[in-house]
Design a protein around this motif. Sequence first.
Motif, PDB file in Angstrom:
ATOM      1  N   ALA A 110      39.076 -30.691  18.788  1.00 11.26           N
ATOM      2  CA  ALA A 110      40.146 -31.665  18.567  1.00 11.26           C
ATOM      3  C   ALA A 110      40.683 -32.196  19.894  1.00 11.26           C
ATOM      4  O   ALA A 110      40.990 -33.392  20.014  1.00 11.26           O
ATOM      5  CB  ALA A 110      41.271 -31.026  17.762  1.00 11.26           C
ATOM      6  N   GLY A 111      40.803 -31.321  20.896  1.00  9.64           N
ATOM      7  CA  GLY A 111      41.274 -31.758  22.209  1.00  9.64           C
ATOM      8  C   GLY A 111      40.313 -32.732  22.864  1.00  9.64           C
ATOM      9  O   GLY A 111      40.737 -33.732  23.453  1.00  9.64           O
ATOM     10  N   MET A 143      42.034 -30.302  28.388  1.00  7.64           N
ATOM     11  CA  MET A 143      42.747 -29.041  28.572  1.00  7.64           C
ATOM     12  C   MET A 143      44.255 -29.219  28.511  1.00  7.64           C
ATOM     13  O   MET A 143      44.983 -28.319  28.077  1.00  7.64           O
ATOM     14  CB  MET A 143      42.351 -28.401  29.903  1.00  7.64           C
ATOM     15  CG  MET A 143      40.965 -27.769  29.913  1.00  7.64           C
ATOM     16  SD  MET A 143      40.749 -26.497  28.657  1.00  7.64           S
ATOM     17  CE  MET A 143      41.913 -25.268  29.218  1.00  7.64           C
ATOM     18  N   ARG A 144      44.743 -30.362  28.943  1.00 10.16           N
ATOM     19  CA  ARG A 144      46.184 -30.618  28.869  1.00 10.16           C
ATOM     20  C   ARG A 144      46.662 -30.641  27.420  1.00 10.16           C
ATOM     21  O   ARG A 144      47.804 -30.274  27.126  1.00 10.16           O
ATOM     22  CB  ARG A 144      46.512 -31.960  29.535  1.00 10.16           C
ATOM     23  CG  ARG A 144      46.135 -32.023  31.013  1.00 10.16           C
ATOM     24  CD  ARG A 144      46.336 -33.421  31.562  1.00 10.16           C
ATOM     25  NE  ARG A 144      45.857 -33.530  32.943  1.00 10.16           N
ATOM     26  CZ  ARG A 144      45.789 -34.659  33.622  1.00 10.16           C
ATOM     27  NH1 ARG A 144      46.184 -35.796  33.053  1.00 10.16           N
ATOM     28  NH2 ARG A 144      45.349 -34.669  34.873  1.00 10.16           N
ATOM     29  N   ILE A 145      45.791 -31.061  26.539  1.00  8.18           N
ATOM     30  CA  ILE A 145      46.119 -31.112  25.116  1.00  8.18           C
ATOM     31  C   ILE A 145      45.871 -29.755  24.470  1.00  8.18           C
ATOM     32  O   ILE A 145      46.628 -29.309  23.609  1.00  8.18           O
ATOM     33  CB  ILE A 145      45.264 -32.188  24.414  1.00  8.18           C
ATOM     34  CG1 ILE A 145      45.479 -33.544  25.080  1.00  8.18           C
ATOM     35  CG2 ILE A 145      45.576 -32.249  22.922  1.00  8.18           C
ATOM     36  CD1 ILE A 145      44.482 -34.604  24.669  1.00  8.18           C
ATOM     37  N   ILE A 146      44.817 -29.082  24.904  1.00  8.43           N
ATOM     38  CA  ILE A 146      44.375 -27.842  24.272  1.00  8.43           C
ATOM     39  C   ILE A 146      45.284 -26.665  24.581  1.00  8.43           C
ATOM     40  O   ILE A 146      45.585 -25.844  23.706  1.00  8.43           O
ATOM     41  CB  ILE A 146      42.928 -27.514  24.712  1.00  8.43           C
ATOM     42  CG1 ILE A 146      41.952 -28.548  24.157  1.00  8.43           C
ATOM     43  CG2 ILE A 146      42.527 -26.115  24.290  1.00  8.43           C
ATOM     44  CD1 ILE A 146      40.562 -28.441  24.758  1.00  8.43           C
ATOM     45  N   LEU A 150      46.274 -23.536  22.251  1.00  7.87           N
ATOM     46  CA  LEU A 150      45.400 -22.394  22.490  1.00  7.87           C
ATOM     47  C   LEU A 150      46.225 -21.124  22.686  1.00  7.87           C
ATOM     48  O   LEU A 150      45.910 -20.073  22.107  1.00  7.87           O
ATOM     49  CB  LEU A 150      44.534 -22.657  23.719  1.00  7.87           C
ATOM     50  CG  LEU A 150      43.412 -21.655  24.009  1.00  7.87           C
ATOM     51  CD1 LEU A 150      42.395 -21.656  22.886  1.00  7.87           C
ATOM     52  CD2 LEU A 150      42.744 -21.990  25.334  1.00  7.87           C
ATOM     53  N   VAL A 151      47.277 -21.210  23.476  1.00  8.55           N
ATOM     54  CA  VAL A 151      48.121 -20.042  23.711  1.00  8.55           C
ATOM     55  C   VAL A 151      48.791 -19.608  22.409  1.00  8.55           C
ATOM     56  O   VAL A 151      48.882 -18.412  22.102  1.00  8.55           O
ATOM     57  CB  VAL A 151      49.167 -20.333  24.797  1.00  8.55           C
ATOM     58  CG1 VAL A 151      50.117 -19.146  24.960  1.00  8.55           C
ATOM     59  CG2 VAL A 151      48.492 -20.642  26.128  1.00  8.55           C
ATOM     60  N   GLU A 212      54.340 -26.527  26.497  1.00 11.30           N
ATOM     61  CA  GLU A 212      54.749 -27.644  25.644  1.00 11.30           C
ATOM     62  C   GLU A 212      55.799 -28.504  26.332  1.00 11.30           C
ATOM     63  O   GLU A 212      55.765 -29.737  26.252  1.00 11.30           O
ATOM     64  CB  GLU A 212      55.276 -27.115  24.312  1.00 11.30           C
ATOM     65  CG  GLU A 212      54.182 -26.584  23.398  1.00 11.30           C
ATOM     66  CD  GLU A 212      54.736 -25.906  22.161  1.00 11.30           C
ATOM     67  OE1 GLU A 212      55.990 -25.817  22.049  1.00 11.30           O
ATOM     68  OE2 GLU A 212      53.943 -25.457  21.328  1.00 11.30           O
ATOM     69  N   ARG A 213      56.759 -27.870  27.024  1.00  9.72           N
ATOM     70  CA  ARG A 213      57.779 -28.634  27.752  1.00  9.72           C
ATOM     71  C   ARG A 213      57.152 -29.454  28.874  1.00  9.72           C
ATOM     72  O   ARG A 213      57.512 -30.614  29.083  1.00  9.72           O
ATOM     73  CB  ARG A 213      58.848 -27.691  28.310  1.00  9.72           C
ATOM     74  CG  ARG A 213      59.812 -27.156  27.271  1.00  9.72           C
ATOM     75  CD  ARG A 213      61.054 -26.573  27.925  1.00  9.72           C
ATOM     76  NE  ARG A 213      60.728 -25.427  28.762  1.00  9.72           N
ATOM     77  CZ  ARG A 213      60.735 -24.174  28.349  1.00  9.72           C
ATOM     78  NH1 ARG A 213      61.052 -23.900  27.110  1.00  9.72           N
ATOM     79  NH2 ARG A 213      60.442 -23.185  29.183  1.00  9.72           N
ATOM     80  N   ARG A 214      56.211 -28.845  29.597  1.00 13.03           N
ATOM     81  CA  ARG A 214      55.544 -29.563  30.681  1.00 13.03           C
ATOM     82  C   ARG A 214      54.723 -30.726  30.142  1.00 13.03           C
ATOM     83  O   ARG A 214      54.696 -31.803  30.731  1.00 13.03           O
ATOM     84  CB  ARG A 214      54.657 -28.607  31.466  1.00 13.03           C
ATOM     85  CG  ARG A 214      55.428 -27.580  32.288  1.00 13.03           C
ATOM     86  CD  ARG A 214      54.524 -26.725  33.128  1.00 13.03           C
ATOM     87  NE  ARG A 214      53.802 -27.512  34.123  1.00 13.03           N
ATOM     88  CZ  ARG A 214      52.937 -27.009  35.001  1.00 13.03           C
ATOM     89  NH1 ARG A 214      52.686 -25.705  34.968  1.00 13.03           N
ATOM     90  NH2 ARG A 214      52.333 -27.771  35.871  1.00 13.03           N
TER      91      ARG A 214
END
Length: 224
Positions: A110-111, A143-146, A150-151, A212-214
Amino acid sequence: MIWQQLLSIASSYPLALRGLGTTVVVSLIGLVAGSLIGFAMGILRAGGNRLISRTIGVWVDLIRGTPFLVQLFLIFFILPELGIELEAFDASVIALSNLAACFICETVAAGIAAVPKGQVEAALASGLPQWHQMRHVVLPQAMRIILPSLVGQYVLLIKDSSVVSAIGLTDLTRVGWLVVQRVPNGLLVFAIVGLGYFAVCYPLIALARRLERRMGAAHAEVQL
């Protein structure tokens, strides 16, 4: 009464530490292996080969659509009938790794799909080999989306690891069942077990919130 029960529970701390250690080790191995396999599956699923993508999709849907307990029982009880003997620890790691891989696969796919098509087209126009396009252009943006998802997925999988107590592995949940046979206060015992899982999961929960905040701040800056 409660004080005596607490003292009795406290006397079981060596067993509790063993159970906590087992939970952490099983979860860690499962998540590392699941991440490696899941990323590979996700990249292949997002690739252009329809046969590979659909084959992976069928397996992922099968694993995501069936209870983890059933999968664990199949690995631990059915495989020996086919001549494949597994210890409870090995069966737990394999089952959790497979579950993690399937959920992470969908997150990664999806990412990758969310990366703007213009970026993908620019990578194609650069003449880079397909693997280098994925590694240097697509994955860094994906990766910015994932990462936040992921975490969060890791937290869910650590909690799912409690199911492995059903095949006799002495994890934190199994320790709770053993202690409650001696201390007849299930609410108190499993409240403490829950705190143990919370202690393991909370750092990941905090990391997910931070990511998520970042991500939200970075998205707001792009819109400005």
